[in-house]
Every structure is written in structure tokens, then in C-alpha cells.
Design a protein around this motif. Structure first.
Motif, PDB file in Angstrom:
ATOM      1  N   LEU A  13      23.484 -17.195  -5.943  1.00  0.00           N
ATOM      2  CA  LEU A  13      24.100 -16.265  -6.897  1.00  0.00           C
ATOM      3  C   LEU A  13      24.224 -16.901  -8.280  1.00  0.00           C
ATOM      4  O   LEU A  13      23.911 -16.265  -9.295  1.00  0.00           O
ATOM      5  N   LEU A  14      24.634 -18.149  -8.349  1.00  0.00           N
ATOM      6  CA  LEU A  14      24.703 -18.835  -9.643  1.00  0.00           C
ATOM      7  C   LEU A  14      23.322 -18.913 -10.286  1.00  0.00           C
ATOM      8  O   LEU A  14      23.172 -18.718 -11.496  1.00  0.00           O
ATOM      9  N   GLY A  15      22.303 -19.180  -9.490  1.00  0.00           N
ATOM     10  CA  GLY A  15      20.932 -19.191 -10.010  1.00  0.00           C
ATOM     11  C   GLY A  15      20.519 -17.833 -10.543  1.00  0.00           C
ATOM     12  O   GLY A  15      19.860 -17.733 -11.579  1.00  0.00           O
ATOM     13  N   LEU A  16      20.913 -16.777  -9.844  1.00  0.00           N
ATOM     14  CA  LEU A  16      20.590 -15.418 -10.309  1.00  0.00           C
ATOM     15  C   LEU A  16      21.304 -15.104 -11.628  1.00  0.00           C
ATOM     16  O   LEU A  16      20.722 -14.474 -12.521  1.00  0.00           O
ATOM     17  N   LEU A  17      22.544 -15.545 -11.757  1.00  0.00           N
ATOM     18  CA  LEU A  17      23.266 -15.337 -13.013  1.00  0.00           C
ATOM     19  C   LEU A  17      22.591 -16.087 -14.152  1.00  0.00           C
ATOM     20  O   LEU A  17      22.475 -15.566 -15.268  1.00  0.00           O
ATOM     21  N   GLN A  18      22.144 -17.309 -13.880  1.00  0.00           N
ATOM     22  CA  GLN A  18      21.433 -18.071 -14.911  1.00  0.00           C
ATOM     23  C   GLN A  18      20.134 -17.368 -15.295  1.00  0.00           C
ATOM     24  O   GLN A  18      19.793 -17.283 -16.472  1.00  0.00           O
ATOM     25  N   GLN A  19      19.422 -16.852 -14.308  1.00  0.00           N
ATOM     26  CA  GLN A  19      18.173 -16.153 -14.586  1.00  0.00           C
ATOM     27  C   GLN A  19      18.428 -14.875 -15.383  1.00  0.00           C
ATOM     28  O   GLN A  19      17.687 -14.548 -16.312  1.00  0.00           O
ATOM     29  N   PHE A  20      19.508 -14.150 -15.035  1.00  0.00           N
ATOM     30  CA  PHE A  20      19.866 -12.941 -15.787  1.00  0.00           C
ATOM     31  C   PHE A  20      20.161 -13.287 -17.243  1.00  0.00           C
ATOM     32  O   PHE A  20      19.696 -12.613 -18.159  1.00  0.00           O
ATOM     33  N   THR A  21      20.913 -14.359 -17.446  1.00  0.00           N
ATOM     34  CA  THR A  21      21.232 -14.793 -18.811  1.00  0.00           C
ATOM     35  C   THR A  21      19.954 -15.121 -19.574  1.00  0.00           C
ATOM     36  O   THR A  21      19.779 -14.698 -20.728  1.00  0.00           O
ATOM     37  N   LEU A  22      19.060 -15.853 -18.947  1.00  0.00           N
ATOM     38  CA  LEU A  22      17.794 -16.213 -19.583  1.00  0.00           C
ATOM     39  C   LEU A  22      16.970 -14.977 -19.919  1.00  0.00           C
ATOM     40  O   LEU A  22      16.448 -14.844 -21.028  1.00  0.00           O
ATOM     41  N   GLU A  23      16.865 -14.050 -18.992  1.00  0.00           N
ATOM     42  CA  GLU A  23      16.077 -12.837 -19.237  1.00  0.00           C
ATOM     43  C   GLU A  23      16.716 -11.968 -20.316  1.00  0.00           C
ATOM     44  O   GLU A  23      16.017 -11.346 -21.119  1.00  0.00           O
ATOM     45  N   THR A  24      18.043 -11.932 -20.353  1.00  0.00           N
ATOM     46  CA  THR A  24      18.734 -11.185 -21.408  1.00  0.00           C
ATOM     47  C   THR A  24      18.437 -11.810 -22.766  1.00  0.00           C
ATOM     48  O   THR A  24      18.156 -11.108 -23.743  1.00  0.00           O
ATOM     49  N   GLU A  25      18.499 -13.149 -22.825  1.00  0.00           N
ATOM     50  CA  GLU A  25      18.176 -13.852 -24.070  1.00  0.00           C
ATOM     51  C   GLU A  25      16.743 -13.552 -24.501  1.00  0.00           C
ATOM     52  O   GLU A  25      16.480 -13.339 -25.682  1.00  0.00           O
ATOM     53  N   ARG A  26      15.819 -13.555 -23.560  1.00  0.00           N
ATOM     54  CA  ARG A  26      14.421 -13.262 -23.877  1.00  0.00           C
ATOM     55  C   ARG A  26      14.264 -11.836 -24.382  1.00  0.00           C
ATOM     56  O   ARG A  26      13.499 -11.575 -25.305  1.00  0.00           O
ATOM     57  N   TYR A  27      14.978 -10.898 -23.777  1.00  0.00           N
ATOM     58  CA  TYR A  27      14.915  -9.505 -24.224  1.00  0.00           C
ATOM     59  C   TYR A  27      15.427  -9.390 -25.656  1.00  0.00           C
ATOM     60  O   TYR A  27      14.782  -8.779 -26.511  1.00  0.00           O
ATOM     61  N   VAL A  28      16.581  -9.974 -25.918  1.00  0.00           N
ATOM     62  CA  VAL A  28      17.169  -9.899 -27.261  1.00  0.00           C
ATOM     63  C   VAL A  28      16.239 -10.555 -28.284  1.00  0.00           C
ATOM     64  O   VAL A  28      16.050 -10.031 -29.383  1.00  0.00           O
ATOM     65  N   GLU A  29      15.643 -11.678 -27.926  1.00  0.00           N
ATOM     66  CA  GLU A  29      14.698 -12.340 -28.829  1.00  0.00           C
ATOM     67  C   GLU A  29      13.503 -11.436 -29.124  1.00  0.00           C
ATOM     68  O   GLU A  29      13.074 -11.309 -30.267  1.00  0.00           O
ATOM     69  N   ALA A  30      12.992 -10.788 -28.091  1.00  0.00           N
ATOM     70  CA  ALA A  30      11.833  -9.905 -28.274  1.00  0.00           C
ATOM     71  C   ALA A  30      12.170  -8.724 -29.178  1.00  0.00           C
ATOM     72  O   ALA A  30      11.405  -8.405 -30.099  1.00  0.00           O
ATOM     73  N   VAL A  31      13.304  -8.068 -28.937  1.00  0.00           N
ATOM     74  CA  VAL A  31      13.630  -6.908 -29.768  1.00  0.00           C
ATOM     75  C   VAL A  31      14.016  -7.323 -31.177  1.00  0.00           C
ATOM     76  O   VAL A  31      13.711  -6.613 -32.138  1.00  0.00           O
ATOM     77  N   SER A  32      14.670  -8.480 -31.329  1.00  0.00           N
ATOM     78  CA  SER A  32      15.032  -8.904 -32.685  1.00  0.00           C
ATOM     79  C   SER A  32      13.777  -9.261 -33.475  1.00  0.00           C
ATOM     80  O   SER A  32      13.665  -8.922 -34.657  1.00  0.00           O
ATOM     81  N   ASN A  33      12.809  -9.914 -32.832  1.00  0.00           N
ATOM     82  CA  ASN A  33      11.549 -10.217 -33.515  1.00  0.00           C
ATOM     83  C   ASN A  33      10.803  -8.947 -33.881  1.00  0.00           C
ATOM     84  O   ASN A  33      10.262  -8.828 -34.982  1.00  0.00           O
ATOM     85  N   ARG A  34      10.781  -8.014 -32.958  1.00  0.00           N
ATOM     86  CA  ARG A  34      10.061  -6.753 -33.193  1.00  0.00           C
ATOM     87  C   ARG A  34      10.637  -5.980 -34.378  1.00  0.00           C
ATOM     88  O   ARG A  34       9.920  -5.319 -35.108  1.00  0.00           O
TER      89      ARG A  34
END
Length: 159
Positions: A13-34
Motif C-alpha cells: 500500500l505504501l508503494g502504491l501511494l508513492q506510485q500515485f504521488t509520482l504519477e500525479t506529479e507526472r500528470y501535473v508536469e505534462a499539463v503545465s508544460n502543455r
């Protein structure tokens, strides 16, 4: 579930939370760049939305504290968002020296454009939960948020 299984499940579960955080960061980076927005711009708009949701007024000082920025960085951020048409400065009716920051319709439209795809992708996952499961997940997420804030405060040097 025995203790070993519980420990392994907690680690997953902790690993899944870390992965969610990472994917959220990647999403925000993608939309902010776009949309040619700085990450700090998005964080500022999110802080303003949160303040409005709580019925609070956002000021430059409150924004500085929320984002842990210096005064010059906050001024540059507010100027940048003002030039982009995402916020308006208004003098307080009670104290004309105080400036209130308000999101514009343009900021709300941009925010919706940026985060509607993510919300649309997550909605079916939430909709698949029973009312009891949803309540459990909401309580869990609130606890995780509070624990994260506590951990942040523990590692933040006292000013």
C-alpha cells in the motif's frame, strides 16, 4: 490475515501511494508544460481554490506561507498570474492596505481544462466503490493527508 501478511500488505500500500504521488506529479508536469504554466503557478491556483472552498480570503502573505516562498518569489508569482489573466488583486474593504487575490474566470476555465481529463479518468474508479467502501477510502485519504502534513512539519526547520 497474520502479522507478516499485514506487514507485506502495508508495504504494498505504501508503494502504491508513492506510485500515485509520482504519477500525479507526472500528470501535473505534462499539463503545465502543455499550457506553458510554471508548476508554482498551478500550486498557487490550487491553494487559492482550497482557500475559497474553506471560505478564506487569499492574500499574498497567505499564498507565500502556503507555498513556502520568499516575498520576492511571491511577488513574481502574483505578477505572472496577474499578467496571464489568472488572478485579480483587490483592496480589502476593511483595510485598504491589505490586498486580496481572486481567481478569474480565465483561471477557473484553465483549471477545468487542465484537470477535467484526470477527474474523468478517476471518476469511474470512485463510482465503482460501494458507499461503505467510499467512506473507508475517504477516511483513509484524510488520515494520509494529515500524516503527510505532520511529517512535513516535522522536517521543516522552525523559522
Amino acid at each position: 490475515m497474520d502479522d507478516n501478511q499485514h506487514v507485506r500488505s502495508a508495504a504494498v500500500l505504501l508503494g502504491l501511494l508513492q506510485q500515485f504521488t509520482l504519477e500525479t506529479e507526472r500528470y501535473v508536469e505534462a499539463v503545465s508544460n502543455r499550457h506553458h504554466l510554471h508548476r508554482t503557478d498551478l500550486n498557487a491556483l490550487a491553494a487559492m481554490v482550497a482557500a475559497a472552498r474553506e471560505g478564506k480570503t487569499m492574500t499574498p502573505g497567505a499564498l507565500r506561507a502556503a507555498l513556502n516562498l520568499s516575498s520576492p518569489a511571491t511577488t513574481a508569482l502574483v505578477d505572472r498570474l496577474d499578467r496571464a489573466g489568472h488572478l485579480a488583486r483587490r483592496r480589502s474593504e476593511k483595510d485598504r492596505r491589505q490586498v486580496h487575490l481572486e481567481m478569474t474566470d480565465s483561471a477557473r476555465a484553465t483549471g477545468s481544462e487542465l484537470f477535467s481529463p484526470l477527474a474523468s479518468a478517476i471518476a469511474p474508479v470512485i463510482d465503482a466503490l460501494s458507499p461503505d467502501e467510499l467512506h473507508i477510502v475517504m477516511a483513509f485519504m484524510q488520515g494520509v493527508i494529515e500524516a503527510t502534513m505532520t511529517a512535513r512539519n516535522d522536517v521543516t526547520p522552525n523559522s
